[in-house]
Design a protein around this motif. Structure first.
Motif, PDB file in Angstrom:
ATOM      1  N   GLY A  24      17.602   0.969   5.117  1.00 23.27           N
ATOM      2  CA  GLY A  24      17.331   0.473   3.777  1.00 23.27           C
ATOM      3  C   GLY A  24      17.336   1.528   2.692  1.00 23.27           C
ATOM      4  O   GLY A  24      17.274   1.201   1.507  1.00 23.27           O
ATOM      5  N   HIS A  25      17.406   2.801   3.070  1.00 23.95           N
ATOM      6  CA  HIS A  25      17.363   3.876   2.079  1.00 23.95           C
ATOM      7  C   HIS A  25      18.713   4.034   1.382  1.00 23.95           C
ATOM      8  O   HIS A  25      19.764   3.925   2.010  1.00 23.95           O
ATOM      9  CB  HIS A  25      17.011   5.207   2.749  1.00 23.95           C
ATOM     10  N   SER A  26      18.659   4.326   0.108  1.00 21.42           N
ATOM     11  CA  SER A  26      19.885   4.581  -0.642  1.00 21.42           C
ATOM     12  C   SER A  26      20.239   6.061  -0.561  1.00 21.42           C
ATOM     13  O   SER A  26      19.418   6.910  -0.178  1.00 21.42           O
ATOM     14  CB  SER A  26      19.699   4.199  -2.113  1.00 21.42           C
ATOM     15  N   LEU A  27      21.464   6.377  -0.943  1.00 25.81           N
ATOM     16  CA  LEU A  27      21.901   7.771  -0.970  1.00 25.81           C
ATOM     17  C   LEU A  27      21.050   8.577  -1.948  1.00 25.81           C
ATOM     18  O   LEU A  27      20.704   9.733  -1.682  1.00 25.81           O
ATOM     19  CB  LEU A  27      23.376   7.850  -1.353  1.00 25.81           C
ATOM     20  N   LYS A  28      20.664   7.979  -3.068  1.00 27.24           N
ATOM     21  CA  LYS A  28      19.860   8.696  -4.070  1.00 27.24           C
ATOM     22  C   LYS A  28      18.506   9.102  -3.503  1.00 27.24           C
ATOM     23  O   LYS A  28      17.990  10.188  -3.786  1.00 27.24           O
ATOM     24  CB  LYS A  28      19.685   7.828  -5.318  1.00 27.24           C
ATOM     25  N   ALA A  29      17.909   8.221  -2.693  1.00 24.70           N
ATOM     26  CA  ALA A  29      16.620   8.551  -2.091  1.00 24.70           C
ATOM     27  C   ALA A  29      16.764   9.698  -1.098  1.00 24.70           C
ATOM     28  O   ALA A  29      15.933  10.615  -1.049  1.00 24.70           O
ATOM     29  CB  ALA A  29      16.032   7.324  -1.404  1.00 24.70           C
ATOM     30  N   LEU A  30      17.839   9.666  -0.302  1.00 29.71           N
ATOM     31  CA  LEU A  30      18.080  10.747   0.650  1.00 29.71           C
ATOM     32  C   LEU A  30      18.309  12.066  -0.083  1.00 29.71           C
ATOM     33  O   LEU A  30      17.829  13.124   0.350  1.00 29.71           O
ATOM     34  CB  LEU A  30      19.296  10.423   1.522  1.00 29.71           C
ATOM     35  N   GLN A  31      19.025  12.004  -1.192  1.00 31.43           N
ATOM     36  CA  GLN A  31      19.288  13.215  -1.964  1.00 31.43           C
ATOM     37  C   GLN A  31      18.011  13.747  -2.612  1.00 31.43           C
ATOM     38  O   GLN A  31      17.805  14.958  -2.682  1.00 31.43           O
ATOM     39  CB  GLN A  31      20.351  12.933  -3.018  1.00 31.43           C
ATOM     40  N   LYS A  32      17.152  12.857  -3.081  1.00 24.15           N
ATOM     41  CA  LYS A  32      15.897  13.272  -3.711  1.00 24.15           C
ATOM     42  C   LYS A  32      15.048  14.095  -2.747  1.00 24.15           C
ATOM     43  O   LYS A  32      14.509  15.142  -3.109  1.00 24.15           O
ATOM     44  CB  LYS A  32      15.118  12.040  -4.184  1.00 24.15           C
ATOM     45  N   LYS A 171      -1.413  -3.979   2.724  1.00 17.13           N
ATOM     46  CA  LYS A 171      -0.188  -4.712   3.057  1.00 17.13           C
ATOM     47  C   LYS A 171      -0.538  -6.084   3.620  1.00 17.13           C
ATOM     48  O   LYS A 171      -1.446  -6.209   4.437  1.00 17.13           O
ATOM     49  CB  LYS A 171       0.653  -3.889   4.034  1.00 17.13           C
ATOM     50  N   THR A 172       0.174  -7.094   3.170  1.00 16.07           N
ATOM     51  CA  THR A 172      -0.148  -8.472   3.532  1.00 16.07           C
ATOM     52  C   THR A 172       0.845  -9.095   4.502  1.00 16.07           C
ATOM     53  O   THR A 172       0.519 -10.074   5.168  1.00 16.07           O
ATOM     54  CB  THR A 172      -0.194  -9.342   2.261  1.00 16.07           C
ATOM     55  N   LYS A 173       2.040  -8.542   4.605  1.00 13.70           N
ATOM     56  CA  LYS A 173       3.075  -9.187   5.406  1.00 13.70           C
ATOM     57  C   LYS A 173       3.672  -8.270   6.460  1.00 13.70           C
ATOM     58  O   LYS A 173       3.929  -8.710   7.590  1.00 13.70           O
ATOM     59  CB  LYS A 173       4.173  -9.712   4.487  1.00 13.70           C
ATOM     60  N   TYR A 174       3.898  -7.011   6.106  1.00 18.25           N
ATOM     61  CA  TYR A 174       4.500  -6.070   7.039  1.00 18.25           C
ATOM     62  C   TYR A 174       3.588  -4.869   7.206  1.00 18.25           C
ATOM     63  O   TYR A 174       2.748  -4.585   6.354  1.00 18.25           O
ATOM     64  CB  TYR A 174       5.872  -5.640   6.542  1.00 18.25           C
ATOM     65  N   LYS A 175       3.779  -4.134   8.305  1.00 14.27           N
ATOM     66  CA  LYS A 175       2.823  -3.077   8.647  1.00 14.27           C
ATOM     67  C   LYS A 175       3.024  -1.786   7.861  1.00 14.27           C
ATOM     68  O   LYS A 175       2.096  -0.985   7.753  1.00 14.27           O
ATOM     69  CB  LYS A 175       2.858  -2.785  10.141  1.00 14.27           C
ATOM     70  N   ASP A 176       4.232  -1.564   7.331  1.00 17.81           N
ATOM     71  CA  ASP A 176       4.467  -0.321   6.598  1.00 17.81           C
ATOM     72  C   ASP A 176       5.517  -0.529   5.508  1.00 17.81           C
ATOM     73  O   ASP A 176       6.174  -1.575   5.446  1.00 17.81           O
ATOM     74  CB  ASP A 176       4.866   0.821   7.533  1.00 17.81           C
ATOM     75  N   ALA A 177       5.663   0.478   4.666  1.00 17.09           N
ATOM     76  CA  ALA A 177       6.560   0.367   3.509  1.00 17.09           C
ATOM     77  C   ALA A 177       8.011   0.171   3.916  1.00 17.09           C
ATOM     78  O   ALA A 177       8.744  -0.591   3.274  1.00 17.09           O
ATOM     79  CB  ALA A 177       6.417   1.616   2.636  1.00 17.09           C
ATOM     80  N   ASN A 178       8.451   0.849   4.969  1.00 23.90           N
ATOM     81  CA  ASN A 178       9.841   0.718   5.376  1.00 23.90           C
ATOM     82  C   ASN A 178      10.171  -0.703   5.825  1.00 23.90           C
ATOM     83  O   ASN A 178      11.273  -1.200   5.573  1.00 23.90           O
ATOM     84  CB  ASN A 178      10.179   1.716   6.482  1.00 23.90           C
ATOM     85  N   GLU A 179       9.215  -1.376   6.466  1.00 29.45           N
ATOM     86  CA  GLU A 179       9.448  -2.763   6.874  1.00 29.45           C
ATOM     87  C   GLU A 179       9.606  -3.668   5.646  1.00 29.45           C
ATOM     88  O   GLU A 179      10.396  -4.615   5.674  1.00 29.45           O
ATOM     89  CB  GLU A 179       8.323  -3.264   7.773  1.00 29.45           C
ATOM     90  N   TYR A 180       8.850  -3.394   4.581  1.00 36.43           N
ATOM     91  CA  TYR A 180       9.022  -4.169   3.350  1.00 36.43           C
ATOM     92  C   TYR A 180      10.443  -3.993   2.818  1.00 36.43           C
ATOM     93  O   TYR A 180      11.095  -4.958   2.416  1.00 36.43           O
ATOM     94  CB  TYR A 180       8.009  -3.728   2.291  1.00 36.43           C
ATOM     95  N   LEU A 182      13.177  -3.007   4.515  1.00 31.06           N
ATOM     96  CA  LEU A 182      14.156  -3.566   5.448  1.00 31.06           C
ATOM     97  C   LEU A 182      14.245  -5.086   5.341  1.00 31.06           C
ATOM     98  O   LEU A 182      15.301  -5.674   5.582  1.00 31.06           O
ATOM     99  CB  LEU A 182      13.802  -3.172   6.881  1.00 31.06           C
ATOM    100  N   ASN A 183      13.131  -5.715   4.983  1.00 32.53           N
ATOM    101  CA  ASN A 183      13.088  -7.177   4.865  1.00 32.53           C
ATOM    102  C   ASN A 183      13.282  -7.652   3.428  1.00 32.53           C
ATOM    103  O   ASN A 183      12.982  -8.803   3.098  1.00 32.53           O
ATOM    104  CB  ASN A 183      11.769  -7.703   5.425  1.00 32.53           C
ATOM    105  N   GLU A 188       7.470  -7.862  -3.501  1.00 34.30           N
ATOM    106  CA  GLU A 188       6.149  -8.086  -2.906  1.00 34.30           C
ATOM    107  C   GLU A 188       5.411  -6.763  -2.718  1.00 34.30           C
ATOM    108  O   GLU A 188       4.200  -6.678  -2.921  1.00 34.30           O
ATOM    109  CB  GLU A 188       6.288  -8.810  -1.570  1.00 34.30           C
ATOM    110  N   TYR A 189       6.143  -5.730  -2.339  1.00 38.38           N
ATOM    111  CA  TYR A 189       5.509  -4.421  -2.185  1.00 38.38           C
ATOM    112  C   TYR A 189       4.981  -3.917  -3.532  1.00 38.38           C
ATOM    113  O   TYR A 189       3.870  -3.392  -3.608  1.00 38.38           O
ATOM    114  CB  TYR A 189       6.491  -3.403  -1.595  1.00 38.38           C
ATOM    115  N   ARG A 190       5.789  -4.072  -4.555  1.00 36.25           N
ATOM    116  CA  ARG A 190       5.336  -3.631  -5.874  1.00 36.25           C
ATOM    117  C   ARG A 190       4.081  -4.391  -6.305  1.00 36.25           C
ATOM    118  O   ARG A 190       3.165  -3.809  -6.917  1.00 36.25           O
ATOM    119  CB  ARG A 190       6.446  -3.817  -6.916  1.00 36.25           C
TER     120      ARG A 190
END
Length: 208
Positions: A24-32, A171-180, A182-183, A188-190
């Protein structure tokens, strides 16, 4: 990175080092965060991920086994801290893993400081090592996993700061930020991030 990594068993000619969006990560996030991957030349399979820590320390994750190893380990400290200036925003968010760090950073608009502890078991040590940097922010948001280890980490880190400074992202639906991410639950995370409440100081003795 890998081509200078001690005990590297794979021929450097058999792989390349790239930045390829994944989980789910973008290239910009990887570069950051300067996150890179080892990619097998023959079929393009992602083999390992390298997370850059301050002072030329690197944490490697072998994707097939999910095991971690380090190069130039410098001790406790936060992943991503060197990507943001002290006090550069009202708030900083701390996650429990590097993947969650990248996800939270992107879901929050790629404009707010987000860092990660090395693991839940040493979350307090990581935050002690970089406490002066964390103290430069008015608010500290804790976004740890929704499990027993994550809750213990919340209590351990919260004890380091005035309770009025700590906010818990529940968190109300998924266990961690990456799951939010990916789904595709970024909105909802915000919402849960903005709805975070100050930590209940019950049973917490603050060093402040």
């Amino acid at each position: 990175f890998w081509k200078d990594k001690p005990n590297e068993m794979m021929d450097p000619n058999d792989f390349t080092i790239q930045q390829i969006p994944y989980r789910g990560h973008s290239l910009k996030a990887l570069q950051k965060y300067n996150v890179k991957q080892k990619v097998r030349s023959s079929d393009g399979e992602l083999l390992e991920t390298a997370y850059e820590y301050p002072n030329d320390a690197f944490k490697y994750r072998v994707l097939a086994t999910k095991k971690f190893n380090w190069q130039n380990y410098k001790g406790p400290g936060l992943f991503g801290k060197d990507k943001f200036s002290a006090g550069s925003a009202q708030a900083v968010t701390i996650t429990e893993g590097e993947e969650d760090c990248l996800s939270a950073y992107e879901m929050l608009g790629s404009k707010y400081p987000v860092v990660s502890v090395q693991s839940s078991s040493q979350a307090q040590k990581d935050c002690i090592a970089d406490k002066a940097w964390l103290d430069s922010f008015k608010k500290i948001y804790l976004c740890f996993d929704s499990d027993q280890q994550g809750q213990k980490a919340i209590e351990a880190v919260s004890a380091l700061f005035p309770y009025s400074k700590i906010y818990i992202v529940k968190k109300t639906k998924y266990k961690d930020a990456n799951e939010y991410q990916l789904n595709h639950a970024e909105e909802e995370y915000r919402k849960i991030w903005w709805a975070a409440k100050r930590h209940d100081p019950e049973n917490i003795v603050s060093s402040f």
